[in-house]
Design a protein around this motif. Structure first.
Motif, PDB file in Angstrom:
ATOM      1  N   THR A 148     -27.324 -57.485  -3.536  1.00  0.00           N
ATOM      2  CA  THR A 148     -26.219 -57.774  -4.460  1.00  0.00           C
ATOM      3  C   THR A 148     -26.429 -57.074  -5.805  1.00  0.00           C
ATOM      4  OG1 THR A 148     -25.754 -59.873  -3.390  1.00  0.00           O
ATOM      5  CG2 THR A 148     -25.015 -59.656  -5.678  1.00  0.00           C
ATOM      6  N   TYR A 149     -27.676 -57.085  -6.271  1.00  0.00           N
ATOM      7  CA  TYR A 149     -28.004 -56.420  -7.540  1.00  0.00           C
ATOM      8  C   TYR A 149     -27.705 -54.919  -7.434  1.00  0.00           C
ATOM      9  CZ  TYR A 149     -30.600 -55.146 -11.760  1.00  0.00           C
ATOM     10  OH  TYR A 149     -30.943 -54.658 -12.999  1.00  0.00           O
ATOM     11  N   LEU A 150     -28.125 -54.321  -6.316  1.00  0.00           N
ATOM     12  CA  LEU A 150     -27.897 -52.885  -6.113  1.00  0.00           C
ATOM     13  C   LEU A 150     -26.400 -52.580  -6.042  1.00  0.00           C
ATOM     14  CD1 LEU A 150     -28.961 -50.009  -5.436  1.00  0.00           C
ATOM     15  CD2 LEU A 150     -29.031 -50.709  -3.033  1.00  0.00           C
ATOM     16  N   ARG A 151     -25.657 -53.413  -5.337  1.00  0.00           N
ATOM     17  CA  ARG A 151     -24.202 -53.198  -5.227  1.00  0.00           C
ATOM     18  C   ARG A 151     -23.554 -53.259  -6.608  1.00  0.00           C
ATOM     19  NH1 ARG A 151     -23.411 -56.676  -1.471  1.00  0.00           N
ATOM     20  NH2 ARG A 151     -23.453 -55.222   0.286  1.00  0.00           N
ATOM     21  N   GLY A 152     -23.981 -54.230  -7.403  1.00  0.00           N
ATOM     22  CA  GLY A 152     -23.453 -54.359  -8.770  1.00  0.00           C
ATOM     23  C   GLY A 152     -23.751 -53.124  -9.598  1.00  0.00           C
ATOM     24  N   GLU A 153     -24.985 -52.630  -9.464  1.00  0.00           N
ATOM     25  CA  GLU A 153     -25.388 -51.469 -10.258  1.00  0.00           C
ATOM     26  C   GLU A 153     -24.633 -50.207  -9.829  1.00  0.00           C
ATOM     27  OE1 GLU A 153     -29.616 -49.372 -11.241  1.00  0.00           O
ATOM     28  OE2 GLU A 153     -29.172 -51.362 -12.016  1.00  0.00           O
ATOM     29  N   LEU A 154     -24.501 -49.997  -8.533  1.00  0.00           N
ATOM     30  CA  LEU A 154     -23.815 -48.790  -8.045  1.00  0.00           C
ATOM     31  C   LEU A 154     -22.357 -48.750  -8.501  1.00  0.00           C
ATOM     32  CD1 LEU A 154     -25.149 -48.405  -4.353  1.00  0.00           C
ATOM     33  CD2 LEU A 154     -25.955 -47.247  -6.409  1.00  0.00           C
ATOM     34  N   CYS A 155     -21.748 -49.922  -8.638  1.00  0.00           N
ATOM     35  CA  CYS A 155     -20.352 -49.995  -9.095  1.00  0.00           C
ATOM     36  C   CYS A 155     -20.186 -49.447 -10.516  1.00  0.00           C
ATOM     37  CB  CYS A 155     -19.858 -51.437  -9.090  1.00  0.00           C
ATOM     38  SG  CYS A 155     -19.524 -52.089  -7.452  1.00  0.00           S
ATOM     39  N   THR A 156     -21.262 -49.488 -11.308  1.00  0.00           N
ATOM     40  CA  THR A 156     -21.131 -49.090 -12.715  1.00  0.00           C
ATOM     41  C   THR A 156     -21.300 -47.581 -12.915  1.00  0.00           C
ATOM     42  OG1 THR A 156     -23.493 -49.344 -13.273  1.00  0.00           O
ATOM     43  CG2 THR A 156     -22.121 -51.315 -13.435  1.00  0.00           C
ATOM     44  N   TYR A 157     -21.759 -46.866 -11.879  1.00  0.00           N
ATOM     45  CA  TYR A 157     -21.964 -45.422 -12.024  1.00  0.00           C
ATOM     46  C   TYR A 157     -20.628 -44.685 -12.013  1.00  0.00           C
ATOM     47  CZ  TYR A 157     -26.862 -46.350 -10.558  1.00  0.00           C
ATOM     48  OH  TYR A 157     -28.151 -46.824 -10.456  1.00  0.00           O
ATOM     49  N   SER A 158     -20.529 -43.643 -12.812  1.00  0.00           N
ATOM     50  CA  SER A 158     -19.349 -42.771 -12.753  1.00  0.00           C
ATOM     51  C   SER A 158     -19.340 -42.080 -11.385  1.00  0.00           C
ATOM     52  CB  SER A 158     -19.424 -41.696 -13.843  1.00  0.00           C
ATOM     53  OG  SER A 158     -20.541 -40.837 -13.577  1.00  0.00           O
ATOM     54  N   ASP A 159     -18.213 -41.484 -11.009  1.00  0.00           N
ATOM     55  CA  ASP A 159     -18.136 -40.789  -9.711  1.00  0.00           C
ATOM     56  C   ASP A 159     -19.195 -39.690  -9.614  1.00  0.00           C
ATOM     57  OD1 ASP A 159     -16.117 -42.394  -8.813  1.00  0.00           O
ATOM     58  OD2 ASP A 159     -14.491 -41.016  -9.350  1.00  0.00           O
ATOM     59  N   HIS A 160     -19.409 -38.990 -10.723  1.00  0.00           N
ATOM     60  CA  HIS A 160     -20.392 -37.896 -10.712  1.00  0.00           C
ATOM     61  C   HIS A 160     -21.813 -38.419 -10.505  1.00  0.00           C
ATOM     62  CE1 HIS A 160     -22.949 -34.682 -12.599  1.00  0.00           C
ATOM     63  NE2 HIS A 160     -22.291 -34.017 -11.674  1.00  0.00           N
ATOM     64  N   THR A 161     -22.163 -39.486 -11.237  1.00  0.00           N
ATOM     65  CA  THR A 161     -23.496 -40.080 -11.091  1.00  0.00           C
ATOM     66  C   THR A 161     -23.674 -40.635  -9.685  1.00  0.00           C
ATOM     67  OG1 THR A 161     -23.584 -40.627 -13.450  1.00  0.00           O
ATOM     68  CG2 THR A 161     -25.080 -41.848 -12.018  1.00  0.00           C
ATOM     69  N   PHE A 162     -22.635 -41.274  -9.168  1.00  0.00           N
ATOM     70  CA  PHE A 162     -22.724 -41.847  -7.821  1.00  0.00           C
ATOM     71  C   PHE A 162     -22.933 -40.750  -6.773  1.00  0.00           C
ATOM     72  CE2 PHE A 162     -20.719 -43.407  -3.849  1.00  0.00           C
ATOM     73  CZ  PHE A 162     -21.665 -44.382  -3.545  1.00  0.00           C
ATOM     74  N   LYS A 163     -22.244 -39.634  -6.936  1.00  0.00           N
ATOM     75  CA  LYS A 163     -22.396 -38.497  -6.002  1.00  0.00           C
ATOM     76  C   LYS A 163     -23.852 -38.004  -6.032  1.00  0.00           C
ATOM     77  CE  LYS A 163     -20.784 -33.707  -5.447  1.00  0.00           C
ATOM     78  NZ  LYS A 163     -21.966 -33.033  -6.021  1.00  0.00           N
ATOM     79  N   LEU A 164     -24.395 -37.829  -7.238  1.00  0.00           N
ATOM     80  CA  LEU A 164     -25.790 -37.384  -7.380  1.00  0.00           C
ATOM     81  C   LEU A 164     -26.760 -38.410  -6.795  1.00  0.00           C
ATOM     82  CD1 LEU A 164     -25.757 -35.948 -11.030  1.00  0.00           C
ATOM     83  CD2 LEU A 164     -25.855 -34.620  -8.916  1.00  0.00           C
ATOM     84  N   TYR A 165     -26.426 -39.696  -6.964  1.00  0.00           N
ATOM     85  CA  TYR A 165     -27.289 -40.757  -6.436  1.00  0.00           C
ATOM     86  C   TYR A 165     -27.306 -40.711  -4.900  1.00  0.00           C
ATOM     87  CZ  TYR A 165     -29.597 -45.254  -5.924  1.00  0.00           C
ATOM     88  OH  TYR A 165     -30.489 -46.244  -5.593  1.00  0.00           O
ATOM     89  N   CYS A 166     -26.137 -40.494  -4.296  1.00  0.00           N
ATOM     90  CA  CYS A 166     -26.053 -40.380  -2.828  1.00  0.00           C
ATOM     91  C   CYS A 166     -26.915 -39.219  -2.336  1.00  0.00           C
ATOM     92  CB  CYS A 166     -24.608 -40.159  -2.375  1.00  0.00           C
ATOM     93  SG  CYS A 166     -23.566 -41.599  -2.587  1.00  0.00           S
ATOM     94  N   GLU A 167     -26.840 -38.093  -3.046  1.00  0.00           N
ATOM     95  CA  GLU A 167     -27.649 -36.916  -2.671  1.00  0.00           C
ATOM     96  C   GLU A 167     -29.135 -37.233  -2.793  1.00  0.00           C
ATOM     97  OE1 GLU A 167     -26.222 -33.822  -5.256  1.00  0.00           O
ATOM     98  OE2 GLU A 167     -24.251 -33.736  -4.259  1.00  0.00           O
ATOM     99  N   PHE A 168     -29.488 -37.947  -3.848  1.00  0.00           N
ATOM    100  CA  PHE A 168     -30.880 -38.348  -4.092  1.00  0.00           C
ATOM    101  C   PHE A 168     -31.398 -39.211  -2.931  1.00  0.00           C
ATOM    102  CE2 PHE A 168     -33.221 -42.026  -6.124  1.00  0.00           C
ATOM    103  CZ  PHE A 168     -34.452 -41.402  -6.300  1.00  0.00           C
ATOM    104  N   ILE A 169     -30.598 -40.185  -2.524  1.00  0.00           N
ATOM    105  CA  ILE A 169     -30.994 -41.089  -1.428  1.00  0.00           C
ATOM    106  C   ILE A 169     -31.112 -40.323  -0.102  1.00  0.00           C
ATOM    107  CG2 ILE A 169     -30.231 -43.080  -0.023  1.00  0.00           C
ATOM    108  CD1 ILE A 169     -31.343 -43.885  -2.799  1.00  0.00           C
ATOM    109  N   LEU A 170     -30.142 -39.450   0.174  1.00  0.00           N
ATOM    110  CA  LEU A 170     -30.182 -38.681   1.434  1.00  0.00           C
ATOM    111  C   LEU A 170     -31.381 -37.753   1.480  1.00  0.00           C
ATOM    112  CD1 LEU A 170     -26.390 -37.936   2.025  1.00  0.00           C
ATOM    113  CD2 LEU A 170     -27.835 -39.549   3.244  1.00  0.00           C
TER     114      LEU A 170
END
Length: 204
Positions: A148-170
């Motif tokens: 739940t904490y992670l879901r809350g945090e991911l919601c606050t990222y801009s689209d650009h940050t979220f895209k970079l985060y997805c790449e980081f995880i992959l």
């Protein structure tokens, strides 16, 4: 920016400032008075990130500050969807909408990270006792799970940050790395342990 350490410090300074402005029903929460723990936990996470991701998230925080939008408050508000659903209904309308495609991608990333957390808990049961519960179904009003904490945090990222985060995880998936393990290893070292193994042995 000077180097990665300064970059992370700038991010944590902005987050701490926002955290201090989060209003709780019962007044200031204990964790809002504990700056050292806050810094250790956030530093442990950000140390795993690459420069591009750090820079993008830093810009999100600056943008939020400029517009008067508190990203940390948003994160805690988002968590209330499962920890305090009735209260969440009262505030949901003020939160920025998140489109279906982004929600879908978020759940993929969360699924990967929950698995990492489960694997870590099997390998280091002692250290895991001190961590949050893993799953959203374990949420209580005063006890928010890792998921739940992670879901809350991911919601606050801009689209650009979220895209970079997805790449980081992959990338970590490709390298067969476990982000939970990397983060908690950073934490135990900041508390003076040589390694996860040493910290686990001490706890046991």
């Amino acid at each position: 920016w000077r180097d990665k350490m300064s970059k992370i410090k700038d991010i944590i300074d902005l987050e701490w400032e926002m955290f201090q402005n989060v209003r709780n029903e019962g007044g200031t929460a204990d964790c809002q008075k504990d700056q050292e723990t806050f810094r250790i936990m956030r530093y442990s996470q950000f140390k795993t990130w690459n420069d591009e991701l750090l820079e993008s998230y830093y810009q999100d925080l600056l943008e939020g500050k400029k517009c008067g939008w508190n990203l940390i408050m948003e994160k805690y508000a988002r968590m209330m969807e499962t920890t305090a659903p009735k209260k969440y209904e009262e505030i949901a309308h003020i939160l920025p909408p998140i489109d279906a495609q982004r929600k879908e991608l978020m759940e993929v990333v969360i699924g990967i990270q929950v698995k990492w957390m489960e694997n870590f808990a099997k390998e280091y049961p002692g250290l895991s006792q001190n961590a949050r519960h893993v799953h959203t179904f374990e949420d209580q009003e005063e006890d928010t799970s890792f998921e739940t904490y992670l879901r809350g945090e991911l919601c606050t990222y801009s689209d650009h940050t979220f895209k970079l985060y997805c790449e980081f995880i992959l990338n970590l998936v490709k390298q067969n790395q476990n982000l939970t393990k990397m983060t908690i290893e950073n934490t135990v070292k900041l508390y003076g342990y040589e390694s996860l193994y040493n910290a686990e042995k001490k706890i046991k």
